[in-house]
Design an enzyme around this catalytic site. Structure first.
Site, PDB file in Angstrom:
ATOM      1  N   HIS A  89    -104.895   2.283  -4.376  1.00  0.00           N
ATOM      2  CA  HIS A  89    -104.402   3.266  -3.324  1.00  0.00           C
ATOM      3  C   HIS A  89    -102.878   3.095  -3.254  1.00  0.00           C
ATOM      4  O   HIS A  89    -102.207   4.071  -3.367  1.00  0.00           O
ATOM      5  CB  HIS A  89    -105.095   2.849  -2.198  1.00  0.00           C
ATOM      6  CG  HIS A  89    -104.685   3.684  -1.088  1.00  0.00           C
ATOM      7  ND1 HIS A  89    -105.518   4.832  -0.547  1.00  0.00           N
ATOM      8  CD2 HIS A  89    -103.369   3.829  -0.414  1.00  0.00           C
ATOM      9  CE1 HIS A  89    -104.976   5.354   0.455  1.00  0.00           C
ATOM     10  NE2 HIS A  89    -103.690   4.693   0.543  1.00  0.00           N
ATOM     11  N   GLU A  90    -102.592   1.903  -3.457  1.00  0.00           N
ATOM     12  CA  GLU A  90    -100.949   1.464  -3.108  1.00  0.00           C
ATOM     13  C   GLU A  90    -100.219   1.839  -4.241  1.00  0.00           C
ATOM     14  O   GLU A  90     -99.077   2.123  -4.308  1.00  0.00           O
ATOM     15  CB  GLU A  90    -100.974   0.048  -2.825  1.00  0.00           C
ATOM     16  CG  GLU A  90    -101.556  -0.349  -1.314  1.00  0.00           C
ATOM     17  CD  GLU A  90    -100.928   0.672  -0.344  1.00  0.00           C
ATOM     18  OE1 GLU A  90     -99.972   1.258  -0.170  1.00  0.00           O
ATOM     19  OE2 GLU A  90    -102.147   0.743   0.898  1.00  0.00           O
ATOM     20  N   HIS A  93     -99.119   5.165  -4.258  1.00  0.00           N
ATOM     21  CA  HIS A  93     -98.064   5.644  -3.633  1.00  0.00           C
ATOM     22  C   HIS A  93     -96.866   5.218  -4.417  1.00  0.00           C
ATOM     23  O   HIS A  93     -95.738   5.720  -4.353  1.00  0.00           O
ATOM     24  CB  HIS A  93     -98.170   4.718  -2.309  1.00  0.00           C
ATOM     25  CG  HIS A  93     -98.760   5.342  -1.304  1.00  0.00           C
ATOM     26  ND1 HIS A  93     -98.781   6.426  -0.747  1.00  0.00           N
ATOM     27  CD2 HIS A  93     -99.959   5.011  -0.694  1.00  0.00           C
ATOM     28  CE1 HIS A  93     -99.734   6.802   0.302  1.00  0.00           C
ATOM     29  NE2 HIS A  93    -100.378   6.111   0.272  1.00  0.00           N
ATOM     30  N   CYS A 366     -15.771 -42.666  -4.923  1.00  0.00           N
ATOM     31  CA  CYS A 366     -14.804 -43.967  -4.803  1.00  0.00           C
ATOM     32  C   CYS A 366     -15.189 -45.318  -4.745  1.00  0.00           C
ATOM     33  O   CYS A 366     -14.695 -46.235  -5.390  1.00  0.00           O
ATOM     34  CB  CYS A 366     -13.820 -43.423  -3.545  1.00  0.00           C
ATOM     35  SG  CYS A 366     -11.969 -44.369  -3.801  1.00  0.00           S
TER      36      CYS A 366
END
Length: 368
Positions: A89-90, A93, A366
């Protein structure tokens, strides 16, 4: 269900806890053509509200990092098939993020559903639009608050706010301003996990007392060490040894000559006569000087006295420069001026008239 299915029940016994990274590589090559190689997948040990989440971060307008996080507290209580379907499912995406720049994480429109049905038919899975892990989510929500205002009698929440972390409702919540306008009540905590308020320090102390171990640490003071401890020899101090022995005087004299008496007239006159007398000039005493005012040790140097007329201003004209560093300056010639002083003094050593601003260097020369 055939063995070729990704959620076959036999996998629950043969591979109950699969490696999510190995599954990600396998599913990417089979369903997404290897286009998710730029994404990452990892467990989230503190995500209790949802089973999985996919985030996309844009960097410099040329794409960014796509990350998939899976809830370890929720998915460890679920079957293996839920882990596989949540990961797929992911990944859908993530594919829409990478390929079509669709950054709406909650968007489950026609494009998402087309990939969902395609994978369900090819892999024998049952990917859905929303996760249904309500029991597990409810299990981890152990911190409860309830409002004391009118909203405690309204559906559907009856004034309850349930969370998995101990964070009381407040202005950081998006619905807080609306609640203050419609209700205006205060939230009071009514439930929390058993033993949540006990501190870890008291628990460790009680465990040590029960086991018979020391409850408190005793401070041990180290012995004091003085300098006398470093000078002990054979049980006696060096001071005792030094006092027992008396100092001895040298038996012989260091100087055996006759010597001379200091301050005598004869020796003083003989010493003075052995050295030549320094000459003096009319201008005063001078070490190693001559009547002419010229040192016998240094080569003669001629100092010309300035004229009585005032000295005119001496100007050194550097002219125009062809260097690029002077192109931005004025067109006039660059000038550096040196003005001589007409003040002169007499050298106390050689009676020579020297300009006042050169007297210090002349005296060093000097008298040197």
């Amino acid at each position: 269900m055939s063995r070729s299915s990704l959620v076959d029940p036999s996998f629950e016994l043969s591979d109950p806890c699969p490696d999510i990274h190995a599954l990600f590589i396998q599913f990417d090559a089979r369903f997404f053509g290897g286009s998710l190689a730029c994404c990452e997948v990892k467990w989230s040990p503190r995500m209790y509200a949802c089973a999985g989440i996919c985030s996309y971060e844009i960097r410099g307008g040329r794409g960014g990092l796509c990350s998939i996080r899976l809830s370890k507290p929720l998915l460890t209580l679920r079957p293996r098939s839920d882990l596989v379907e949540t990961l797929l499912h992911e990944m859908i995406h993530a594919y829409l993020f990478v390929k079509e720049r669709n950054r709406d994480r909650d968007g489950h429109g026609p494009q998402f559903q087309a990939h969902m049905h395609r994978i369900n038919q090819a892999g024998g899975t049952n990917i859905t639009i929303y996760h249904s892990f309500h029991d597990e989510v409810r299990l981890y929500k152990q911190h409860w608050w309830r409002c004391s205002g009118p909203c405690r009698d309204r559906r559907p929440f009856f004034g309850y706010v349930k969370r998995s972390c101990n964070r009381a409702p407040g202005p950081n919540d998006r619905w807080w301003s609306q609640h203050q306008q419609s209700c205006g009540g205060n939230f009071l905590k009514v439930k929390e996990p058993e033993g949540y308020g006990q501190g870890k320090g008291s628990k460790r102390t009680n465990d040590k007392n029960k086991s018979g171990g020391p409850a408190l640490k005793k401070t041990i003071t180290p012995p004091r060490v003085t300098l006398d401890d470093f000078f002990k020899k054979d049980g006696k101090n060096s001071s005792d040894n030094s006092t027992s022995k008396s100092p001895t005087k040298p038996s012989t004299s260091l100087f055996t000559g006759s010597g001379q008496k200091l301050g005598g007239s004869s020796s003083t006159s003989s010493l003075l006569n052995s050295y030549p007398k320094a000459t003096q000039n009319s201008g005063g005493n001078r070490l190693g000087g001559t009547s002419g005012g010229v040192s016998r040790l240094l080569p003669p140097v001629n100092f010309t006295s300035p004229s009585s007329a005032p000295v005119a201003e001496q100007v050194i004209d550097l002219g125009d420069s062809d260097d690029d560093d002077f192109q931005d300056m004025d067109d006039d010639a660059l000038e550096i001026s040196f003005v001589a002083s007409d003040n002169s003094v007499i050298c106390p050593s050689c009676n020579t008239e020297v300009m006042e601003n050169l007297i210090h260097g002349h005296l060093d020369y000097c008298l040197g």
